[in-house]
Scaffold this motif. Structure first.
Motif, PDB file in Angstrom:
ATOM      1  N   LEU A   5      -2.901  -6.001   5.102  1.00  0.00           N
ATOM      2  CA  LEU A   5      -3.368  -6.301   3.748  1.00  0.00           C
ATOM      3  C   LEU A   5      -3.455  -5.034   2.900  1.00  0.00           C
ATOM      4  O   LEU A   5      -3.255  -5.078   1.697  1.00  0.00           O
ATOM      5  CB  LEU A   5      -4.727  -7.000   3.794  1.00  0.00           C
ATOM      6  CG  LEU A   5      -4.704  -8.457   4.230  1.00  0.00           C
ATOM      7  CD1 LEU A   5      -6.096  -9.004   4.412  1.00  0.00           C
ATOM      8  CD2 LEU A   5      -3.964  -9.290   3.211  1.00  0.00           C
ATOM      9  N   ALA A  22      -9.212  -4.225  -0.120  1.00  0.00           N
ATOM     10  CA  ALA A  22      -8.505  -5.343   0.499  1.00  0.00           C
ATOM     11  C   ALA A  22      -8.773  -5.451   1.983  1.00  0.00           C
ATOM     12  O   ALA A  22      -8.510  -6.484   2.581  1.00  0.00           O
ATOM     13  CB  ALA A  22      -7.011  -5.201   0.269  1.00  0.00           C
ATOM     14  N   CYS A  23      -9.262  -4.406   2.582  1.00  0.00           N
ATOM     15  CA  CYS A  23      -9.366  -4.392   4.039  1.00  0.00           C
ATOM     16  C   CYS A  23     -10.486  -5.302   4.522  1.00  0.00           C
ATOM     17  O   CYS A  23     -11.619  -5.172   4.088  1.00  0.00           O
ATOM     18  CB  CYS A  23      -9.614  -2.971   4.519  1.00  0.00           C
ATOM     19  SG  CYS A  23      -9.839  -2.897   6.276  1.00  0.00           S
ATOM     20  N   PRO A  24     -10.196  -6.219   5.419  1.00  0.00           N
ATOM     21  CA  PRO A  24     -11.254  -7.094   5.914  1.00  0.00           C
ATOM     22  C   PRO A  24     -12.305  -6.351   6.719  1.00  0.00           C
ATOM     23  O   PRO A  24     -13.442  -6.786   6.809  1.00  0.00           O
ATOM     24  CB  PRO A  24     -10.521  -8.087   6.814  1.00  0.00           C
ATOM     25  CG  PRO A  24      -9.088  -7.855   6.642  1.00  0.00           C
ATOM     26  CD  PRO A  24      -8.891  -6.544   6.000  1.00  0.00           C
ATOM     27  N   PHE A  80      -4.580  -4.411  12.015  1.00  0.00           N
ATOM     28  CA  PHE A  80      -3.142  -4.295  11.742  1.00  0.00           C
ATOM     29  C   PHE A  80      -2.631  -5.540  11.032  1.00  0.00           C
ATOM     30  O   PHE A  80      -1.596  -6.089  11.367  1.00  0.00           O
ATOM     31  CB  PHE A  80      -2.368  -3.994  13.033  1.00  0.00           C
ATOM     32  CG  PHE A  80      -2.799  -2.700  13.642  1.00  0.00           C
ATOM     33  CD1 PHE A  80      -2.385  -1.510  13.090  1.00  0.00           C
ATOM     34  CD2 PHE A  80      -3.659  -2.667  14.712  1.00  0.00           C
ATOM     35  CE1 PHE A  80      -2.818  -0.312  13.611  1.00  0.00           C
ATOM     36  CE2 PHE A  80      -4.092  -1.471  15.233  1.00  0.00           C
ATOM     37  CZ  PHE A  80      -3.673  -0.289  14.685  1.00  0.00           C
ATOM     38  N   CYS A  81      -3.413  -5.946  10.061  1.00  0.00           N
ATOM     39  CA  CYS A  81      -3.045  -7.156   9.333  1.00  0.00           C
ATOM     40  C   CYS A  81      -2.104  -6.831   8.189  1.00  0.00           C
ATOM     41  O   CYS A  81      -1.406  -7.712   7.696  1.00  0.00           O
ATOM     42  CB  CYS A  81      -4.292  -7.843   8.801  1.00  0.00           C
ATOM     43  SG  CYS A  81      -5.224  -6.859   7.650  1.00  0.00           S
ATOM     44  N   GLN A 128      -1.473  -2.309   3.018  1.00  0.00           N
ATOM     45  CA  GLN A 128      -0.176  -1.881   2.498  1.00  0.00           C
ATOM     46  C   GLN A 128       0.378  -2.886   1.498  1.00  0.00           C
ATOM     47  O   GLN A 128       1.177  -2.548   0.649  1.00  0.00           O
ATOM     48  CB  GLN A 128       0.812  -1.643   3.629  1.00  0.00           C
ATOM     49  CG  GLN A 128       1.226  -2.876   4.371  1.00  0.00           C
ATOM     50  CD  GLN A 128       2.322  -2.586   5.387  1.00  0.00           C
ATOM     51  OE1 GLN A 128       2.576  -1.439   5.705  1.00  0.00           O
ATOM     52  NE2 GLN A 128       2.959  -3.612   5.890  1.00  0.00           N
ATOM     53  N   GLU A 129      -0.093  -4.134   1.602  1.00  0.00           N
ATOM     54  CA  GLU A 129       0.379  -5.140   0.666  1.00  0.00           C
ATOM     55  C   GLU A 129      -0.127  -4.863  -0.746  1.00  0.00           C
ATOM     56  O   GLU A 129       0.586  -5.116  -1.715  1.00  0.00           O
ATOM     57  CB  GLU A 129      -0.155  -6.498   1.108  1.00  0.00           C
ATOM     58  CG  GLU A 129       0.898  -7.541   1.324  1.00  0.00           C
ATOM     59  CD  GLU A 129       0.294  -8.760   1.970  1.00  0.00           C
ATOM     60  OE1 GLU A 129      -0.058  -9.684   1.254  1.00  0.00           O
ATOM     61  OE2 GLU A 129       0.161  -8.766   3.203  1.00  0.00           O
TER      62      GLU A 129
END
Ligand code: SF4
Ligand code: SF4
Lengths: 154, 222, 370
Positions: free
Chosen positions: A106, A70-72, A103-104, A108-109
């Motif tokens: 995504l 998920a990480c950009p 620190f978006c 942890q989401e």
């Protein structure tokens, strides 16, 4: 005429000055940051942490690699081995490059077990770039519990 | 909006008729040309849910007017999600734009000017203009296809906004504008080599010579 | 260069910026001067170019979002709104009413925060330090709201495709209400300090005048356009994201000078407050996120989603080729285009006025350079 008088007598400027004078004796709005730690919102996305199960002390991470997907910025690397008996993946190492993190949130989401979490810690400055790469030990302990790290607020 | 219920295959069907001269307005054509990477039918797979698609404009007064005035200039008139798209031939682009601005249509506000790159297509660059009329409140999109080495007429004499926007298109896509007063790079350094928003420019690619010269970094870390 | 000018002096070329505090970032203006008078100005931009548009082409639709917080970092919430509205349109996603309302509320909060920052720095550039301090006090309150709801203060990553990340935290509505109840008195305070202040009037009236027609020709949008009397506000002209259900006025100026643009922004803050009041009154319950497929893959197509950002028309032109990565995301940056008029606005003014004019255009270099 009235406009002219106002102008000559500097009425509007004095009005402004009266306002500033009033504020001189009002409540102080400034936060004394390094001395007092700021209280941040619960949702604040700061330093990452890899959570352990509070009862067993084992990591909550099931090495599903969703966070890395998920990480950009592609900055999470999850390494794991498969346990031959239980057929489950066991986490071996987890690195998180804070220097590139947006620190978006995504990561942890998507985490199904709430293992990776962005906490309210925000003092991430270091003296070299190498120490911005966090390994599993540091992620689990948290930043300010690492030895040698100076805590600015008591 | 009810027209959108057409099957999504409608748009690609009428593409072959347009052939090279004006090139397809729909990116579908470009998508196929793009090394056939995203399989074109992918969008059609779930037939249950109707997807938005390109519609031919049928009775659009502006299209009729333009067709009448520029019989060879207007390649197609389509709409997508209610936003009209007019594709013009590059040779007549300047005239069409001048007409749109000056006539009673009064498209006095150039909202945006940009470019798309359909790598692999002979006319790989697609100029995209968004025009708005403060009088009528209409927003339209004009498209024109150009080959990489073709000159595109500059709009800076019609709308002043175009000045910097064209410099940006030149900077990012290498579009050459004829008649632009001051065509220089705008966001990148003047002596940079390459056009970064082109599809064959990899995201990690950098002008190594420039970096060595100006930043004095020998090897850029991977 | 060789032509003798009025006092038979040589024209002087000086650089303003890129490290000049009054250029609000890294803007470099090459000024050609005759004494104190500006003959010509040329902007050099691009110092902050990070290639956001290129990055977007290499990220999935979901992963693009955090990058847009970093274009116009003062108005991150608006940036997110423009993009998610575009993608939702392409995907035909229904957004629940609650999310729509919260989005409008937060975007308007962002507009206030952005205008406060503008007022603070604009006044500071011209020499009024007090206003700066007061504005930051109010802006801090808004940033705290952002922090409570979005989890970050500036790079908020505010909205998600299909709705919101999380619902309003407990106590949020009360805090928001408290803010908007106090806010009008605060705006009056700023006005007390500035609106009739002789120094302020002398520094802003008749400075950087542009007529409505010329402003349209230059493609201006937002307060600089409305300052010249053109009532173009996308929330009205091409309503998006549910704005058509709210009542507010669009202030326009008469003279098209710096002072009018100042008055317009002050009034816009009050109007934003009005919209927030309405959102709080009608805030419906229900889910905060619509049905979104796990992988966002819009069909082949394109959409231009324009919104009224605090600085003008902010557009996202999204082209999809049917894959999970956008084929192109073009950001139509309002300040990039507004800044173009700087050359025209500063001609004939004094060097000190250049600062005022840069301030009145409200530039954010992160967005200009992308
Ligand atoms: S916060 Fe965002 S950028 Fe940082 S690791 Fe998580 S997903 Fe990646
Ligand atoms: S998503 Fe959560 S459980 Fe999965 S690998 Fe990442 S941290 Fe571990």
């Amino acid at each position: 005429m009235i406009g002219f008088l106002r102008r000559i007598l500097l009425i509007d400027i004095f009005k402004g000055l009266a306002l500033t004078l009033r504020y001189t004796y009002s409540k102080v709005y400034t936060e004394q940051y390094p001395r007092e730690k700021v209280k941040l919102a619960e949702r604040y996305r700061g330093a990452p942490r890899l959570n352990n199960d509070p009862e067993t002390g084992e990591t909550l991470c099931i090495s599903c690699d969703l966070c890395a997907e998920a990480c950009p910025e592609d900055l999470i690397v999850v390494s794991s081995v498969r346990d031959p008996e239980s057929r489950k993946k066991v986490l071996t190492e987890y690195t998180f490059d804070t220097s590139r993190c947006l620190f978006c949130g995504l990561c942890q989401e998507v985490c199904p077990t709430n293992a990776i979490e962005l906490t309210q810690d925000f003092e991430l400055a270091t003296y070299d770039r190498k120490s911005m790469l966090w390994n599993r030990a540091r992620l689990e302990k948290g930043w300010d519990r690492i030895e040698g790290h100076k805590v600015y607020h008591k | 909006m009810s027209e959108e219920n057409k099957p999504p295959g409608a748009a690609p069907e009428d593409q072959p008729e347009q052939k090279k001269s004006g090139a397809p307005a729909a990116p579908a054509g470009g998508g196929e040309a793009k090394a056939a990477q995203p399989k074109p039918p992918a969008a059609k797979k779930p037939p249950a849910k109707k997807l938005p698609s390109y519609e031919e404009l049928t009775d659009d007064p502006l299209l009729k007017d333009l067709r009448g005035r520029f019989p060879n200039g207007i390649v197609s008139g389509q709409s997508f999600l209610g936003q009209p798209i007019y594709t013009t031939a590059l040779e007549l682009l300047g005239d069409v734009m001048l007409y749109l601005r000056g006539s009673e249509w009064a498209f006095d506000y150039l909202v945006d000017l940009t470019c798309l790159d359909y790598l692999g297509d002979p006319k790989r660059l697609c100029m995209v203009y968004h025009l708005y009329s403060h009088k009528s409140g209409r927003l339209i999109r004009i498209k024109a296809r150009a080959a990489a080495d073709e000159m595109v007429p500059s709009m800076s004499t019609i709308w002043r906004t175009a000045d910097w926007l064209e410099r940006e298109a030149f900077d990012m896509y290498g579009v050459e504008f004829s008649g632009h007063p001051d065509l220089r790079r705008i966001l990148l350094p003047e002596d940079w080599v390459g056009y970064p928003l082109r599809k064959d420019y990899d995201i990690k690619l950098q002008d190594q010579a420039w970096i060595r010269k100006h930043l004095r970094i020998r090897k850029v870390p991977e | 260069m060789d032509e003798p000018t009025i006092l038979d002096a040589q024209e002087l070329e000086i650089n303003m910026g890129p490290q000049h505090p009054a250029t609000h970032g890294v803007l470099r203006v090459k000024l050609k001067l005759d004494g104190e008078r500006v003959l010509d100005a040329d902007c050099v931009i691009g110092y902050l170019h990070r290639g956001v548009e290129k990055i977007s082409e290499n990220r999935t639709y979901t992963k693009c979002l955090p990058y847009y917080d970093r274009t116009d970092y003062i108005a991150a919430v608006s940036n997110a709104l423009g993009y998610v509205l575009g993608v939702e349109k392409l995907m035909e996603i229904e957004v629940p009413e609650r999310a729509v309302t919260v989005r409008i509320m937060m975007t308007e909060f962002n507009r206030i925060a952005s205008h406060l920052l503008w007022l603070a720095t604009h006044a500071l550039d011209i020499g009024a330090l007090t206003v700066f301090l007061y504005c930051f006090r109010e802006r801090e309150e808004i940033l705290k709201l952002f922090e409570n709801l979005f989890g970050a203060r500036l790079t908020t990553h505010a909205f998600r495709i299909g709705g919101l990340w999380m619902d309003l935290p407990p106590g949020f509505e009360e805090a928001a209400r408290k803010f908007i109840d106090e806010f009008p008195a605060r705006v009056d305070e700023y006005e007390q300090l500035l609106t009739n202040n002789r120094i302020w009037i002398d520094r802003t009236k008749g400075i950087g005048v542009i007529s409505g027609e010329e402003a349209i020709d230059y493609g201006l949008s937002g307060p600089p356009l409305r300052g010249s009397g053109v009532p173009y506000d996308l929330r009205r002209s091409r309503p998006y994201g549910g704005y058509d259900q709210y009542e507010f006025d669009v202030p326009v100026g008469l003279n098209g000078d710096t002072y009018d643009r100042y008055l317009i922004r002050m009034e816009e803050m009050r109007q934003s407050r009005r919209i927030i009041q309405q959102t709080l009154d009608r805030l419906p319950g229900g889910p905060i996120r619509g049905k979104v497929p796990r992988i966002i893959k819009p069909p082949v197509g394109e959409y231009y989603s324009g919104i009224e950002g605090p600085r003008g028309e902010l557009g996202y032109y999204i082209v999809s080729d049917g894959s999970a990565f956008p084929f192109r995301v073009r950001i139509r940056p309002p300040t990039f285009i507004n800044l173009q008029a700087l050359k025209r606005l500063v001609k004939g003014h004094l060097v000190a006025d250049v600062i005022a004019i840069i301030g009145t255009l409200d530039v954010v270099l992160g967005e200009i350079d992308r």
